[in-house]
Write a protein that holds these residues in place. Structure first.
Motif, PDB file in Angstrom:
ATOM      1  N   GLY B 157       0.300  -0.861  -0.287  1.00 48.23           N
ATOM      2  CA  GLY B 157       0.390  -0.223   0.305  1.00 48.23           C
ATOM      3  C   GLY B 157       0.834   1.204   0.373  1.00 48.23           C
ATOM      4  O   GLY B 157       0.531   2.438  -0.675  1.00 48.23           O
ATOM      5  N   TYR B 158       1.829   1.510   0.778  1.00 44.58           N
ATOM      6  CA  TYR B 158       2.894   2.517   0.646  1.00 44.58           C
ATOM      7  C   TYR B 158       3.108   2.739  -0.519  1.00 44.58           C
ATOM      8  O   TYR B 158       3.970   3.778  -0.852  1.00 44.58           O
ATOM      9  CB  TYR B 158       3.517   2.059   1.665  1.00 44.58           C
ATOM     10  CG  TYR B 158       3.457   2.175   3.289  1.00 44.58           C
ATOM     11  CD1 TYR B 158       2.346   2.128   3.757  1.00 44.58           C
ATOM     12  CD2 TYR B 158       4.386   1.200   4.137  1.00 44.58           C
ATOM     13  CE1 TYR B 158       1.690   2.333   4.906  1.00 44.58           C
ATOM     14  CE2 TYR B 158       4.056   1.290   5.982  1.00 44.58           C
ATOM     15  CZ  TYR B 158       2.407   1.669   6.057  1.00 44.58           C
ATOM     16  OH  TYR B 158       2.312   1.691   7.001  1.00 44.58           O
ATOM     17  N   HIS B 159       3.242   1.332  -1.424  1.00 48.62           N
ATOM     18  CA  HIS B 159       4.281   1.466  -2.743  1.00 48.62           C
ATOM     19  C   HIS B 159       2.743   2.150  -3.689  1.00 48.62           C
ATOM     20  O   HIS B 159       3.179   1.614  -4.752  1.00 48.62           O
ATOM     21  CB  HIS B 159       5.254   0.599  -3.167  1.00 48.62           C
ATOM     22  CG  HIS B 159       6.599   0.819  -2.545  1.00 48.62           C
ATOM     23  ND1 HIS B 159       6.550  -0.026  -1.132  1.00 48.62           N
ATOM     24  CD2 HIS B 159       7.164   1.216  -2.403  1.00 48.62           C
ATOM     25  CE1 HIS B 159       7.353  -0.014  -0.763  1.00 48.62           C
ATOM     26  NE2 HIS B 159       8.265   0.400  -2.065  1.00 48.62           N
ATOM     27  N   GLY B 160       2.154   2.696  -3.188  1.00 48.26           N
ATOM     28  CA  GLY B 160       0.521   2.361  -3.643  1.00 48.26           C
ATOM     29  C   GLY B 160      -0.093   0.728  -4.687  1.00 48.26           C
ATOM     30  O   GLY B 160      -0.592   1.690  -5.821  1.00 48.26           O
TER      31      GLY B 160
END
Lengths: 268, 359
Positions: B157-160
């Motif tokens: 998620g942090y990497h989209g």
């Protein structure tokens, strides 16, 4: 499928900051709901005690305050007290915990923008403040009748307050080096300011000099603006309250983003 | 990084003629061929890399780092790592390895110099550089209270990467690294080796082109270490560039094609592993003897030592012949039943270089 690498190499990075924001918010909400005994129950018990002792027992002897019975007068302030302490505590402890456990590095090595990290944590703080605020409001209904005077003021002041104190909690979390550092400000600054911020009394009761000093306390504006939303009475002008709240929020936001950009407390 | 409070053109894609624009931290894409249109990023896929123009996975130029206490950790290092390489960055403790890696992944602010990951500058193309970089740190820096699977979902998620896209990929890596059965366990309940593998899975979940591993096999038993070597070799064969720091120099010798040695904040050697080993002048062989001997046999031109009566150590310089050694030992009626090098060859070179007495 290959043994080591997943074969679908192409990745749709789409709208990375939006996905990252949702991820942080989901993680934050899961955190405070998982430890609900530490996050939801204490404010419910504390506020119930306030309602019983100050509202029912002592309040009966005090009589009216600002044209309302004492219990009705203190409920808005106590709801705001919950919103302030919970938004602040959620962000300061969560961000410091991520620093302490070093898993803040998961975000720092990823392509998330600093503002997304900040907005994610702030939204988590606002979510907890709203959760707890609703719980305290429901509890207050067992003690008094709440007729909402201006729903827009109630919602906007709640959200603005939660955002402001989430940002302040974030700044505290950035500077904190030990667990003690996240409890110093709530204990020695927030709690006294809240007690002196007109939760339990109208500043009209204070001598002129102290009434003037009280106006330096930002929590006075929060409590009175919210009280206006519920009861329709306030010691200060609503315009001033919004002006001060919005200004402080903007300043806190800029400071928090700058701290993140400089890597304060998280980068060497 | 500057505050993105107003519209800021972040970068232009030379190939597509499209411009990515940031508005308050969120991105949108403007297409030069259709100036009136502004697409949200979800409708537009940026080119995966500028891979046609770039041959280096990592380019470091004049990188300096001086900490607040005045300690000069990096004194202006230059380093390039080619795409697809399996590269070792070696150096004693405090040499500057971790500072270098810290700068690559934004945990340490550099004092000066530039760093490019897959051609993207970490200052100017922050997002794109990060998307191509995966890091396996030395320490277990994940949330110990979070479930194993959730750690990977969050990192994706942090990497989209949306959850739906991340889930099958996470299942693949958890299964491949033997963690699938532990997916619902809190990460603190994993063994040390499992935590190490979780770090690797986490670093791969966004499919980086450059994977940096900082001491990945520290504290890992031999069997597991061999398994990790196989895994890393496999992903390297599939095109992922790998940079490894390690204290197990046989690991670097076995896996890495190129080696750089850093000491006191400076690169003191940078070449292929083979060339570096060729520069090694002396190798010490340890001979296990068939019968005990009382005194060290004299072999002209060779230095010998006798740590115990059953073990003879012989230093053999480059250009000398082991045949001569065996002939001399036979003449002394010393029978050798087995032989090995005293230390790993790279280790011998490493020690001689970093202790400042390179032969």
């Amino acid at each position: 499928m290959s043994l080591a690498n997943y074969e679908e190499k192409a990745t749709d990075f789409g709208n990375p900051n939006w996905v990252a924001y949702q991820t942080i918010v989901r993680t934050e909400v899961r955190r405070f709901t998982r430890i609900w005994v530490q996050t939801m129950i204490p404010p419910a018990i504390t506020m119930t005690l306030y309602f019983i002792i100050f509202g029912s027992l002592i309040g009966r002897r005090i009589g009216d305050m600002g044209g309302f019975d004492y219990m009705a007068y203190i409920v808005p302030g106590l709801i705001m007290m919950s919103v302030i302490t919970n938004s602040y505590a959620n962000v300061s402890s969560s961000f410091f915990g991520a620093k302490f456990g070093k898993f803040i590095e998961e975000m720092l090595v990823s392509p998330i923008s600093n503002q997304t990290i900040l907005l994610g944590y702030v939204t988590g703080g606002v979510a907890r403040a709203v959760f707890v605020g609703i719980i305290v409001t429901i509890l207050s209904l067992f003690f008094t009748h709440l007729a909402i005077h201006n729903i827009l003021a109630v919602i906007s002041i709640t959200l603005l307050t939660a955002v402001l104190f989430s940002l302040l909690g974030f700044i505290n979390g950035v500077y904190a080096k030990r667990f003690d550092d996240v409890s110093i400000v709530p204990t020695f600054v927030l709690t006294p300011l809240t007690y002196l911020g007109g939760v339990f009394f109208s500043i009209d009761l204070l001598p002129d000099f102290w009434a003037g000093v009280a106006q330096l306390n930002p929590i006075l504006y929060v409590v009175n603006a919210f009280r206006f939303g519920i009861l329709g009475v306030s010691d200060i002008s609503l315009g001033w309250a919004y002006g001060i709240l919005v200004s402080m929020t903007v300043v806190a936001y800029v400071i928090a983003v700058r701290l993140l950009a400089n890597g304060a407390g998280v980068r060497s | 990084m500057p505050i993105r409070s107003s519209i800021r053109i972040a970068r232009k894609f030379a190939i597509s003629g499209k411009t990515e624009i940031y508005v308050a931290g969120f991105c949108a894409v403007k297409d030069a061929t259709d100036p009136d249109a502004l697409y949200p990023c979800t409708l537009y896929k940026p080119p995966p890399t500028n891979e046609f123009a770039v041959s280096y996975a990592l380019e470091i130029n004049s990188l300096k780092k001086t900490y607040d206490n005045g300690f000069e950790a990096l004194k202006g290092i230059d380093l390039t790592v080619e795409k697809g390489d399996f590269f070792a960055l070696l150096g004693p403790n405090g040499a500057g390895k971790s500072t270098t890696i810290g700068i690559l992944c934004s945990l340490v602010n550099k004092s000066s110099g530039s760093v490019k990951v897959m051609g993207y500058d970490i200052d100017h193309d922050f997002g794109m550089a990060k998307r191509h970089l995966g890091v396996v740190p030395q320490e277990f820096n994940f949330n110990q209270f979070e479930k194993t699977q959730n750690i990977l979902i969050n990192t994706a998620g942090y990497h989209g990467i949306p959850r739906a896209e991340a889930t099958p990929r996470i299942e693949h890596y958890l299964k491949r690294l033997g963690l699938w059965d532990k997916r619902d366990n809190p990460s603190r309940a994993l063994s040390g080796g499992m935590k190490r593998r979780l770090l690797i899975a986490r670093a791969l979940v966004h499919q980086p082109d450059l994977l940096i591993l900082d001491e990945p096999t520290a504290g890992v038993d031999i069997e597991l270490r061999r398994g990790m070597w196989d895994f890393l070799t496999e992903i390297n064969n599939q095109g992922t560039t790998i940079i490894l720091t390690t204290h197990y120099l046989e690991e670097a010798e076995a896996l890495c094609r190129n080696v750089s040695i850093i000491n006191h904040g400076e690169i003191i050697a940078n070449s292929s592993t083979r060339d570096l080993l060729a520069s090694l002048h002396t190798v010490t062989f340890v001979c296990d003897l068939a019968a005990p001997i009382d005194s060290i046999p004299v072999i002209d031109g060779y230095e010998c030592a006798l740590p115990d009566a059953m073990t003879l150590e012989v230093e053999v310089d480059k250009g000398q012949s082991l045949n001569e050694v065996f002939a001399a030992l036979s003449a002394h009626q010393v029978s050798v039943i087995s032989m090995r090098t005293k230390t790993n060859r790279l280790e011998e070179l490493f020690v001689s270089m970093t202790s400042g007495d390179s032969k």
